[in-house]
Design a protein around this motif. Sequence first.
Motif, PDB file in Angstrom:
ATOM      1  N   HIS A 129      13.277 -59.267 -57.771  1.00 26.46           N
ATOM      2  CA  HIS A 129      14.029 -59.611 -56.388  1.00 26.46           C
ATOM      3  C   HIS A 129      13.896 -60.884 -56.121  1.00 26.46           C
ATOM      4  O   HIS A 129      14.919 -61.772 -55.692  1.00 26.46           O
ATOM      5  CB  HIS A 129      13.669 -58.653 -55.438  1.00 26.46           C
ATOM      6  CG  HIS A 129      14.261 -58.928 -54.295  1.00 26.46           C
ATOM      7  ND1 HIS A 129      13.485 -59.199 -53.133  1.00 26.46           N
ATOM      8  CD2 HIS A 129      15.523 -59.181 -53.807  1.00 26.46           C
ATOM      9  CE1 HIS A 129      14.284 -59.664 -51.907  1.00 26.46           C
ATOM     10  NE2 HIS A 129      15.460 -59.588 -52.504  1.00 26.46           N
ATOM     11  N   ASP A 132      16.191 -63.098 -58.464  1.00 21.70           N
ATOM     12  CA  ASP A 132      17.541 -63.024 -57.624  1.00 21.70           C
ATOM     13  C   ASP A 132      17.762 -63.972 -56.546  1.00 21.70           C
ATOM     14  O   ASP A 132      18.763 -64.651 -56.436  1.00 21.70           O
ATOM     15  CB  ASP A 132      17.855 -61.519 -57.392  1.00 21.70           C
ATOM     16  CG  ASP A 132      18.059 -60.574 -58.412  1.00 21.70           C
ATOM     17  OD1 ASP A 132      18.430 -61.135 -59.714  1.00 21.70           O
ATOM     18  OD2 ASP A 132      18.087 -59.347 -58.396  1.00 21.70           O
ATOM     19  N   ASP A 136      20.423 -66.839 -56.479  1.00 20.48           N
ATOM     20  CA  ASP A 136      21.438 -66.818 -55.272  1.00 20.48           C
ATOM     21  C   ASP A 136      21.322 -68.173 -54.430  1.00 20.48           C
ATOM     22  O   ASP A 136      22.242 -68.672 -54.258  1.00 20.48           O
ATOM     23  CB  ASP A 136      21.230 -65.542 -54.273  1.00 20.48           C
ATOM     24  CG  ASP A 136      21.412 -64.294 -55.155  1.00 20.48           C
ATOM     25  OD1 ASP A 136      21.943 -64.304 -56.387  1.00 20.48           O
ATOM     26  OD2 ASP A 136      21.626 -63.260 -54.685  1.00 20.48           O
ATOM     27  N   SER A 144      28.918 -64.954 -50.377  1.00 23.26           N
ATOM     28  CA  SER A 144      28.271 -64.353 -51.530  1.00 23.26           C
ATOM     29  C   SER A 144      27.072 -63.751 -51.191  1.00 23.26           C
ATOM     30  O   SER A 144      26.437 -62.784 -51.443  1.00 23.26           O
ATOM     31  CB  SER A 144      28.577 -64.949 -52.814  1.00 23.26           C
ATOM     32  OG  SER A 144      29.670 -65.313 -53.143  1.00 23.26           O
ATOM     33  N   ARG A 145      26.230 -64.949 -50.706  1.00 16.54           N
ATOM     34  CA  ARG A 145      24.792 -64.422 -50.442  1.00 16.54           C
ATOM     35  C   ARG A 145      24.557 -63.358 -49.110  1.00 16.54           C
ATOM     36  O   ARG A 145      23.806 -62.492 -49.435  1.00 16.54           O
ATOM     37  CB  ARG A 145      24.066 -65.620 -50.169  1.00 16.54           C
ATOM     38  CG  ARG A 145      23.999 -66.837 -51.151  1.00 16.54           C
ATOM     39  CD  ARG A 145      22.693 -67.502 -51.079  1.00 16.54           C
ATOM     40  NE  ARG A 145      22.404 -68.154 -49.662  1.00 16.54           N
ATOM     41  CZ  ARG A 145      22.889 -69.246 -49.577  1.00 16.54           C
ATOM     42  NH1 ARG A 145      23.471 -70.011 -50.278  1.00 16.54           N
ATOM     43  NH2 ARG A 145      22.559 -69.784 -48.156  1.00 16.54           N
ATOM     44  N   LYS A 148      25.874 -60.093 -50.969  1.00 15.38           N
ATOM     45  CA  LYS A 148      24.602 -59.452 -51.821  1.00 15.38           C
ATOM     46  C   LYS A 148      23.477 -58.975 -51.071  1.00 15.38           C
ATOM     47  O   LYS A 148      22.823 -57.903 -51.209  1.00 15.38           O
ATOM     48  CB  LYS A 148      24.123 -60.622 -52.778  1.00 15.38           C
ATOM     49  CG  LYS A 148      25.145 -60.721 -54.015  1.00 15.38           C
ATOM     50  CD  LYS A 148      24.305 -61.703 -54.793  1.00 15.38           C
ATOM     51  CE  LYS A 148      23.813 -61.100 -56.343  1.00 15.38           C
ATOM     52  NZ  LYS A 148      23.430 -61.566 -57.134  1.00 15.38           N
ATOM     53  N   THR A 149      23.216 -59.691 -49.723  1.00 12.51           N
ATOM     54  CA  THR A 149      22.204 -59.230 -49.033  1.00 12.51           C
ATOM     55  C   THR A 149      22.568 -57.737 -48.405  1.00 12.51           C
ATOM     56  O   THR A 149      21.749 -57.082 -48.106  1.00 12.51           O
ATOM     57  CB  THR A 149      21.612 -60.230 -48.037  1.00 12.51           C
ATOM     58  OG1 THR A 149      21.248 -61.587 -48.532  1.00 12.51           O
ATOM     59  CG2 THR A 149      20.614 -59.837 -46.951  1.00 12.51           C
ATOM     60  N   ILE A 151      24.491 -55.582 -49.457  1.00 16.77           N
ATOM     61  CA  ILE A 151      24.431 -54.770 -50.424  1.00 16.77           C
ATOM     62  C   ILE A 151      22.970 -54.291 -50.902  1.00 16.77           C
ATOM     63  O   ILE A 151      22.664 -52.970 -50.937  1.00 16.77           O
ATOM     64  CB  ILE A 151      25.281 -55.015 -51.832  1.00 16.77           C
ATOM     65  CG1 ILE A 151      26.742 -55.196 -51.598  1.00 16.77           C
ATOM     66  CG2 ILE A 151      25.033 -54.000 -53.160  1.00 16.77           C
ATOM     67  CD1 ILE A 151      27.296 -55.840 -52.724  1.00 16.77           C
ATOM     68  N   ARG A 152      22.348 -55.020 -51.059  1.00 13.88           N
ATOM     69  CA  ARG A 152      20.875 -54.854 -51.386  1.00 13.88           C
ATOM     70  C   ARG A 152      20.247 -53.873 -50.138  1.00 13.88           C
ATOM     71  O   ARG A 152      19.487 -53.063 -50.422  1.00 13.88           O
ATOM     72  CB  ARG A 152      19.955 -56.233 -51.458  1.00 13.88           C
ATOM     73  CG  ARG A 152      18.761 -56.098 -51.869  1.00 13.88           C
ATOM     74  CD  ARG A 152      17.944 -57.256 -52.603  1.00 13.88           C
ATOM     75  NE  ARG A 152      18.455 -58.389 -51.426  1.00 13.88           N
ATOM     76  CZ  ARG A 152      17.744 -58.743 -50.440  1.00 13.88           C
ATOM     77  NH1 ARG A 152      16.811 -58.061 -50.075  1.00 13.88           N
ATOM     78  NH2 ARG A 152      18.131 -60.011 -49.769  1.00 13.88           N
ATOM     79  N   LYS A 216      32.045 -55.063 -53.042  1.00 12.55           N
ATOM     80  CA  LYS A 216      31.259 -55.224 -54.273  1.00 12.55           C
ATOM     81  C   LYS A 216      32.236 -56.219 -55.314  1.00 12.55           C
ATOM     82  O   LYS A 216      31.676 -57.055 -55.794  1.00 12.55           O
ATOM     83  CB  LYS A 216      30.874 -54.033 -55.007  1.00 12.55           C
ATOM     84  CG  LYS A 216      29.738 -53.324 -54.396  1.00 12.55           C
ATOM     85  CD  LYS A 216      28.999 -51.981 -55.116  1.00 12.55           C
ATOM     86  CE  LYS A 216      27.898 -51.616 -54.588  1.00 12.55           C
ATOM     87  NZ  LYS A 216      27.477 -50.468 -54.879  1.00 12.55           N
ATOM     88  N   ILE A 219      31.753 -60.001 -55.400  1.00 12.49           N
ATOM     89  CA  ILE A 219      30.304 -60.659 -56.124  1.00 12.49           C
ATOM     90  C   ILE A 219      30.569 -60.504 -57.509  1.00 12.49           C
ATOM     91  O   ILE A 219      29.557 -60.739 -58.256  1.00 12.49           O
ATOM     92  CB  ILE A 219      29.234 -60.566 -55.272  1.00 12.49           C
ATOM     93  CG1 ILE A 219      29.063 -58.973 -55.185  1.00 12.49           C
ATOM     94  CG2 ILE A 219      29.198 -61.084 -53.942  1.00 12.49           C
ATOM     95  CD1 ILE A 219      27.547 -58.461 -54.961  1.00 12.49           C
ATOM     96  N   ARG A 220      31.422 -59.515 -58.203  1.00  9.40           N
ATOM     97  CA  ARG A 220      31.429 -59.348 -59.573  1.00  9.40           C
ATOM     98  C   ARG A 220      31.939 -60.622 -60.347  1.00  9.40           C
ATOM     99  O   ARG A 220      32.671 -61.128 -59.744  1.00  9.40           O
ATOM    100  CB  ARG A 220      32.408 -58.140 -59.864  1.00  9.40           C
ATOM    101  CG  ARG A 220      31.505 -57.089 -59.850  1.00  9.40           C
ATOM    102  CD  ARG A 220      32.117 -55.825 -60.501  1.00  9.40           C
ATOM    103  NE  ARG A 220      31.790 -54.661 -59.814  1.00  9.40           N
ATOM    104  CZ  ARG A 220      32.457 -53.853 -59.067  1.00  9.40           C
ATOM    105  NH1 ARG A 220      33.786 -54.013 -58.645  1.00  9.40           N
ATOM    106  NH2 ARG A 220      31.980 -52.873 -58.419  1.00  9.40           N
TER     107      ARG A 220
END
Length: 220
Positions: A129, A132, A136, A144-145, A148-149, A151-152, A216, A219-220
């Motif tokens: 992590h 990552d 990032d 995007s950050r 991603k945060t 989603i995490r 999702k 960020i793919r």
Amino acid sequence: LQHIPLFQELAEDDLFGIAPLFAEKKVNKGTILFVEGDVGEELYLIQSGVVKIYRVDEAKEITLALFRDGDFFGEMSLLSSGMTRSATAETLASSTFYVLNRTSFTSFLEKSPKLCLKLLEMTMQRLRHANDQIFDLTFLGVRSRIIKTMIRLSEQHGIMTPTGLLIDVKLTHQQLANLVGTVRESVTKVLQEMLDDELIYIDKKLITLRNIEAIKAEIR
Ligand code: CMP
């Protein structure tokens, strides 16, 4: 203790052996448990609550991790001799801990290869992590950050509701900015864009991911 993932692999007898060594500690929301640079003497297991692990530089703050029920922290200074607390720990909700002192923790590790392996496994997850986070922060833009945060956080603290996937941690825009490594204004702007696009829903500082696939896909 059975509900603490760190102890999942242990037999009941081993757990009975270790249980009396823990002291219970209850604190209010906003309590600083220790500060970066302190001498570390205790391992913390969260029975219930939320803890923010962070570092500060003057007025700026970066959140390294958010921990809650079942998580542990404070192991790094106990296992790296001569090193102090690598970050500060503060409760974001009233919390109850099981606290284990250094001697008990290390002597239990010496006796239990299973516990050592589990601790290593969980440390590797944390290292992944952290990698990552480095990636990032170096290569991704703020939107995007933030995504991603979110989603995490939804993977760690998510609850499925009729509206979508609710992140069950109350976060202010500033707290999210500290997690992402940006300023509050950028978080406010991106969250407003996502609200306008009906990607998320916010109620009383709780964010729900409404359209998880679309989020999702970004960020793919
Ligand atoms: P310690 O250094 O004793 O005190 C701060 C604690 O925060 C540390 O032990 C770990 O338990 C935790 N910690 C520090 N950095 C990270 C990180 N990058 N990810 C997850 N947990 C961390």
